[in-house]
Design an enzyme around this catalytic site. Structure first.
Site, PDB file in Angstrom:
ATOM      1  N   ASP A  19      -7.112  -6.985  -6.343  1.00  8.37           N
ATOM      2  CA  ASP A  19      -6.600  -7.748  -5.188  1.00  8.37           C
ATOM      3  C   ASP A  19      -7.627  -8.802  -4.782  1.00  8.37           C
ATOM      4  O   ASP A  19      -8.222  -8.732  -3.704  1.00  8.37           O
ATOM      5  CB  ASP A  19      -6.298  -6.791  -4.026  1.00  8.37           C
ATOM      6  CG  ASP A  19      -5.638  -7.507  -2.852  1.00  8.37           C
ATOM      7  OD1 ASP A  19      -5.100  -8.608  -3.048  1.00  8.37           O
ATOM      8  OD2 ASP A  19      -5.672  -6.954  -1.728  1.00  8.37           O
ATOM      9  N   PHE A  74     -12.024  -5.346  -5.344  1.00  5.14           N
ATOM     10  CA  PHE A  74     -11.761  -6.201  -4.182  1.00  5.14           C
ATOM     11  C   PHE A  74     -11.206  -5.304  -3.065  1.00  5.14           C
ATOM     12  O   PHE A  74     -10.164  -5.566  -2.479  1.00  5.14           O
ATOM     13  CB  PHE A  74     -10.787  -7.336  -4.528  1.00  5.14           C
ATOM     14  CG  PHE A  74     -11.202  -8.142  -5.734  1.00  5.14           C
ATOM     15  CD1 PHE A  74     -12.123  -9.175  -5.607  1.00  5.14           C
ATOM     16  CD2 PHE A  74     -10.692  -7.858  -6.996  1.00  5.14           C
ATOM     17  CE1 PHE A  74     -12.520  -9.927  -6.723  1.00  5.14           C
ATOM     18  CE2 PHE A  74     -11.081  -8.589  -8.106  1.00  5.14           C
ATOM     19  CZ  PHE A  74     -11.987  -9.623  -7.980  1.00  5.14           C
ATOM     20  N   ARG A 115       0.843  -1.204   0.000  1.00  3.51           N
ATOM     21  CA  ARG A 115       0.000   0.000   0.000  1.00  3.51           C
ATOM     22  C   ARG A 115       0.875   1.249   0.000  1.00  3.51           C
ATOM     23  O   ARG A 115       0.639   2.194  -0.744  1.00  3.51           O
ATOM     24  CB  ARG A 115      -0.897   0.004   1.241  1.00  3.51           C
ATOM     25  CG  ARG A 115      -1.924  -1.085   1.226  1.00  3.51           C
ATOM     26  CD  ARG A 115      -2.828  -0.992   2.457  1.00  3.51           C
ATOM     27  NE  ARG A 115      -3.670  -2.173   2.512  1.00  3.51           N
ATOM     28  CZ  ARG A 115      -3.670  -3.072   3.489  1.00  3.51           C
ATOM     29  NH1 ARG A 115      -2.898  -2.908   4.555  1.00  3.51           N
ATOM     30  NH2 ARG A 115      -4.441  -4.133   3.432  1.00  3.51           N
ATOM     31  N   CYS A 148      -2.927 -14.016  -4.260  1.00  7.40           N
ATOM     32  CA  CYS A 148      -2.517 -14.549  -2.956  1.00  7.40           C
ATOM     33  C   CYS A 148      -2.679 -16.069  -2.917  1.00  7.40           C
ATOM     34  O   CYS A 148      -2.670 -16.670  -1.846  1.00  7.40           O
ATOM     35  CB  CYS A 148      -3.302 -13.882  -1.826  1.00  7.40           C
ATOM     36  SG  CYS A 148      -5.072 -14.155  -1.917  1.00  7.40           S
ATOM     37  N   ALA A 159     -17.052  -8.125  -8.890  1.00  8.81           N
ATOM     38  CA  ALA A 159     -15.999  -7.406  -9.614  1.00  8.81           C
ATOM     39  C   ALA A 159     -15.957  -7.799 -11.090  1.00  8.81           C
ATOM     40  O   ALA A 159     -15.770  -6.940 -11.955  1.00  8.81           O
ATOM     41  CB  ALA A 159     -14.648  -7.660  -8.963  1.00  8.81           C
TER      42      ALA A 159
HETATM   43  N1  SAH Z   1      -7.455  -5.111  -1.042  1.00  9.19           N
HETATM   44  C1  SAH Z   1      -8.000  -5.433   0.249  1.00  9.19           C
HETATM   45  C2  SAH Z   1      -8.099  -6.919   0.491  1.00  9.19           C
HETATM   46  C3  SAH Z   1      -8.948  -7.665  -0.503  1.00  9.19           C
HETATM   47  S1  SAH Z   1      -9.419  -9.245   0.020  1.00  9.19           S
HETATM   48  C4  SAH Z   1      -7.179  -4.768   1.348  1.00  9.19           C
HETATM   49  O1  SAH Z   1      -6.098  -4.258   1.058  1.00  9.19           O
HETATM   50  O2  SAH Z   1      -7.615  -4.777   2.499  1.00  9.19           O
HETATM   51  C5  SAH Z   1     -10.545  -9.745  -1.189  1.00  9.19           C
HETATM   52  C6  SAH Z   1     -11.897  -9.033  -1.177  1.00  9.19           C
HETATM   53  O3  SAH Z   1     -12.599  -9.466  -2.323  1.00  9.19           O
HETATM   54  C7  SAH Z   1     -12.785  -9.313   0.005  1.00  9.19           C
HETATM   55  O4  SAH Z   1     -13.122  -8.103   0.617  1.00  9.19           O
HETATM   56  C8  SAH Z   1     -14.061  -9.955  -0.601  1.00  9.19           C
HETATM   57  O5  SAH Z   1     -15.249  -9.479   0.010  1.00  9.19           O
HETATM   58  C9  SAH Z   1     -14.000  -9.493  -2.016  1.00  9.19           C
HETATM   59  N2  SAH Z   1     -14.599 -10.359  -3.049  1.00  9.19           N
HETATM   60  C10 SAH Z   1     -14.597 -11.699  -3.130  1.00  9.19           C
HETATM   61  N3  SAH Z   1     -15.176 -12.109  -4.286  1.00  9.19           N
HETATM   62  C11 SAH Z   1     -15.559 -10.988  -4.934  1.00  9.19           C
HETATM   63  C12 SAH Z   1     -16.193 -10.734  -6.181  1.00  9.19           C
HETATM   64  N4  SAH Z   1     -16.551 -11.738  -7.007  1.00  9.19           N
HETATM   65  N5  SAH Z   1     -16.408  -9.460  -6.534  1.00  9.19           N
HETATM   66  C13 SAH Z   1     -16.063  -8.436  -5.729  1.00  9.19           C
HETATM   67  N6  SAH Z   1     -15.455  -8.618  -4.548  1.00  9.19           N
HETATM   68  C14 SAH Z   1     -15.198  -9.871  -4.156  1.00  9.19           C
END
Ligand code: SAH
Length: 397
Positions: free
Chosen positions: A301, A229, A213, A341, A281
């Site tokens: 992410d 995400f 970040r 990840c 997403a």
């Molecule tokens: N970038 C964030 C962490 C992301 S973790 C940070 O820095 O804190 C992944 C995220 O993707 C989670 O919040 C989850 O709710 C979301 N997620 C999972 N599947 C998804 C989808 N199909 N579309 C949108 N969001 C999704």
């Protein structure tokens, strides 16, 4: 007193000698002394020589989780104390930091503590016991943590499915001291974040992205940023701090996005024209593309797409799809910050997937920076599985 021995098949001792911490059932010739699950066993090679010592679990594919290669090491409270002390010593710079008070103190296998996660959130500790090897020694581990770190309270977030692979049921709740409030306030690189350690993802916050970040801030000034995400908006707070013009946050979790808005307000970024959209997403990226929207920076992410090798192909298609869409949504010269990840997707494979995405997107893509998990999530050389997070920062023409 160790009364049971696990004897390896001839020719199967190499990975144990090379200090890989897992012994799979296929490498074992026989077990002597009928150990119960959770008992300490010695591991012998086929010539009955000691090679290592660990915890036996007949219910897990990982039949023995190795703790030490030193025959003089007894697995008592002192052992856990030495290992936890070492893990803490490796985070000294973070412990002394004035602008960060949330980070990982124990990163499981990579810190010689198989299946144990300890995250610090200000005065609170959040723990996960992901393997029987540490579940069995839960009390000794908690005693050591309270003794060495004097937290206000310790909360357990072992409510994860992987425990079932160890014959353990998921559990969560307070284990020591005071119960943390529903929302904790932490400091990360000088930014404040609200964290729900009881119900949030993982132990509440994606601590492994802290350094990424910060390193991303150079890409945001004056830019239109699409943060997909987004979870609780951590990247967005850094983007706003770096002077991003507008940020669009996408996450499937409404609850996470509400926290994202609170986090932005808490850091003084409440009166901006940002957008928070609870949506899938994949669908949003496609819809934006259909509407010919363009951005300067796209952050991808996603959650873990592959949990094991059998899921790699499907995961690769998912990564390729979102990355292709992410590339198409960028203005010429825009920046894609893309993560995976999934531990089973190697950095090399991830780069190949982005190559495929660039061909399909018909864009020229240059890698300009590489990201990995933060220093508080170390990678143990003898356990390559401890490396899981990789990020590619790409310039897209
Ligand atoms: N970038 C964030 C962490 C992301 S973790 C940070 O820095 O804190 C992944 C995220 O993707 C989670 O919040 C989850 O709710 C979301 N997620 C999972 N599947 C998804 C989808 N199909 N579309 C949108 N969001 C999704």
């Amino acid at each position: 007193m160790i009364t049971a021995q696990v004897i390896l098949k001839p020719g199967r001792e190499k990975s144990v000698v090379n200090r890989h911490p897992w012994i799979f059932s296929g490498a074992i010739s026989r077990v002597e002394g009928s150990p119960a699950d959770g008992d300490i066993v010695d591991v012998w090679n086929s010539r009955a020589r000691f090679v290592a010592r660990g915890v036996y679990n007949s219910r897990s594919q990982i039949r023995v989780r190795l703790l030490t290669w030193n025959p003089n090491d007894q697995i008592d409270e002192n052992f856990w104390r030495r290992r936890i002390r070492r893990a803490i010593a490796g985070r000294q710079a973070l412990l002394e930091s004035h602008d960060t008070d949330a980070y990982r103190l124990v990163h499981a296998e990579a810190d010689g503590l198989p299946g144990l996660i300890v995250d610090r959130y200000g005065p609170w500790l959040v723990v996960q016991f992901l393997a029987l090897a540490v579940e069995r020694h839960r009390q000794a581990i908690i005693d050591v943590l309270t003794d060495l770190l004097a937290p206000q309270g310790i909360y357990d977030r072992s409510d994860v499915d992987v425990r079932q692979q160890e014959g353990l049921v998921p559990v969560a709740g307070p284990v020591w001291g005071e119960i943390p409030p529903d929302v904790i306030e932490i400091l990360e690189n000088g930014h404040t974040f609200l964290v729900d350690v009881k119900l949030g993802h993982k132990t509440g916050f994606y601590l492994d992205q802290r350094e990424n970040r910060l390193k991303s801030m150079k890409y945001f000034a004056g830019k239109e940023v699409l943060n997909t995400f987004a979870y609780t908006g951590a990247f967005s707070v850094y983007a706003a701090a770096a002077g991003a013009k507008r940020i669009i946050n996408i996450d499937s979790s409404e609850r996470a996005l509400q926290m994202a808005e609170r986090n932005m307000r808490r850091n003084g970024f409440g009166d901006r024209e940002d957008i928070y959209a609870a949506a899938d997403a994949f669908e949003i990226l496609r819809a934006y593309h259909a509407n010919q929207w363009k951005f300067d920076v796209v952050i991808l992410d996603p959650p873990k797409f592959a949990y094991n090798k059998r899921q790699i192909d499907k995961a690769a298609r998912g990564y390729k799809d979102i990355n292709m869409l992410g590339m198409k949504l960028l203005k010429p010269g825009g920046v894609l910050i893309s993560f995976s990840c999934s531990g089973v997707v190697s950095a090399e494979l991830f780069q190949k997937i982005l190559f495929g995405a660039s061909i399909d997107a018909q864009r020229t893509v240059q890698v300009i920076e590489r990201f990995s998990q933060g220093a508080d999530h170390p990678v143990l050389l003898t356990c390559p599985e401890s490396e899981y997070l990789k990020g590619l920062v790409c310039r897209v023409w």
